[in-house]
Design an enzyme around this catalytic site. Structure first.
Site, PDB file in Angstrom:
ATOM      1  N   CYS A   2       0.979  -1.224   0.122  1.00 29.51           N
ATOM      2  CA  CYS A   2      -0.144  -0.306   0.095  1.00 29.51           C
ATOM      3  C   CYS A   2       0.882   1.348  -0.060  1.00 29.51           C
ATOM      4  O   CYS A   2       2.057   1.288   0.181  1.00 29.51           O
ATOM      5  CB  CYS A   2      -0.750   0.152   1.218  1.00 29.51           C
ATOM      6  SG  CYS A   2      -1.626  -1.553   1.882  1.00 29.51           S
TER       7      CYS A   2
HETATM    8  N1  GLN Z   1      -0.805  -6.094   5.053  1.00 30.15           N
HETATM    9  C1  GLN Z   1      -1.805  -4.785   4.771  1.00 30.15           C
HETATM   10  C2  GLN Z   1      -3.187  -5.403   4.306  1.00 30.15           C
HETATM   11  O1  GLN Z   1      -3.165  -6.267   3.543  1.00 30.15           O
HETATM   12  C3  GLN Z   1      -1.179  -3.708   4.278  1.00 30.15           C
HETATM   13  C4  GLN Z   1      -0.832  -4.113   2.740  1.00 30.15           C
HETATM   14  C5  GLN Z   1       0.143  -3.286   1.949  1.00 30.15           C
HETATM   15  O2  GLN Z   1       0.899  -2.279   2.725  1.00 30.15           O
HETATM   16  N2  GLN Z   1       0.366  -3.645   1.076  1.00 30.15           N
HETATM   17  O3  GLN Z   1      -4.138  -4.603   4.623  1.00 30.15           O
END
Ligand code: GLN
Length: 253
Positions: A2
């Site tokens: 993200c």
């Molecule tokens: N692991 C977290 C989620 O799936 C954040 C994902 C990310 O940073 N890509 O929400």
């Protein structure tokens, strides 16, 4: 992984903060530059929180849809001015649900929080820490994701009155002990200060025109962005920021 962003400064519209910059969150949703750690686009939802004038508590919208396709949010963003905002676009970690409630920012009282990264060997690696939380906190988790559990851990300490910098530093250190190799870029604001960690993931900060922006990726090509070194904490106020290593005393919190 993200992408997230926080802004403090003179009032601007959410569109100016999030959508209009040439490499802002809107562009990063379909063409991110630095997705180290996996993923190609950030299409699994988004969220934005901001502090309406005169309010200590933020307003927040979230969605499980891609930011680029949400015309309602674009209209809202164009009409909403704020001096403090925190927003995120999501690329769900494999195995975690794509639902509105898994999108950051998470919120409680005056706080907005986002996690960019992944907790290795989740959920088992977080079970010990989660077991020390009040049962009601676990029953009311936003979503069955690593980020939501991290927020529950951070929130419990904020509610106890702990210093936000110590809370983020201590959370990174403790989770990394239980889940080595985790990516733990945490972003927190109360509308007056931003606290952010760079922990195995990209983070940049820019002071400009009495404002400060902290973001996973620079939103413009301006040369005044500082890349935050790995294992560092940023503490930012409008137009000013400090960097602290996370390997020193703060990491013990
Ligand atoms: N692991 C977290 C989620 O799936 C954040 C994902 C990310 O940073 N890509 O929400």
């Amino acid at each position: 992984m993200c992408r997230h962003l926080a802004y403090l400064g003179p009032p601007r519209t959410l569109a100016e903060i999030l959508l209009e910059p040439e490499h802002g969150l809107l562009r990063q949703s379909y063409a991110p530059a630095d997705m180290r750690g996996g993923g190609t686009i950030n299409a699994d939802g988004f969220g934005a929180g901001w502090y309406p004038a005169g309010s200590a508590a933020p307003a927040r919208v979230r969605s499980a849809r891609p930011l680029w396709g949400d015309t309602s949010f674009a209209a809202l963003a164009g009409a909403t001015s704020t001096g403090a905002a925190l927003a995120a676009i999501r690329s769900a970690t494999v195995g975690m649900p794509v639902v509105e409630t898994a999108a950051a920012p998470f919120t409680d009282g005056r706080w907005l929080f986002s996690h960019n990264g992944v907790v290795r060997d989740w959920p088992g690696s977080l079970a010990g820490a989660a077991a020390r939380l009040p049962v009601t906190d676990l029953m009311t988790l936003d979503a069955p994701t690593d980020s939501a559990v991290l927020w529950a851990l951070v929130r419990a300490r904020l509610r106890a009155g702990d210093d936000p910098a110590d809370v983020l530093a201590g959370t990174c250190a403790a989770v990394d002990r239980d889940a080595p190799g985790s990516r733990l870029n945490l972003l927190l604001t109360d509308g007056a200060t931003i606290w952010a960690t760079a922990w195995r993931h990209a983070l940049a900060v820019r002071g400009h025109d009495g404002a400060t922006t902290v973001a996973s990726e620079p939103t413009h090509e301006f040369p005044d962005w500082t890349q935050v070194p790995d294992r560092h904490l940023v503490v930012a106020r409008p137009g000013h920021h400090d960097l602290y290593p996370l390997t020193g005393p703060r990491a013990r919190g």
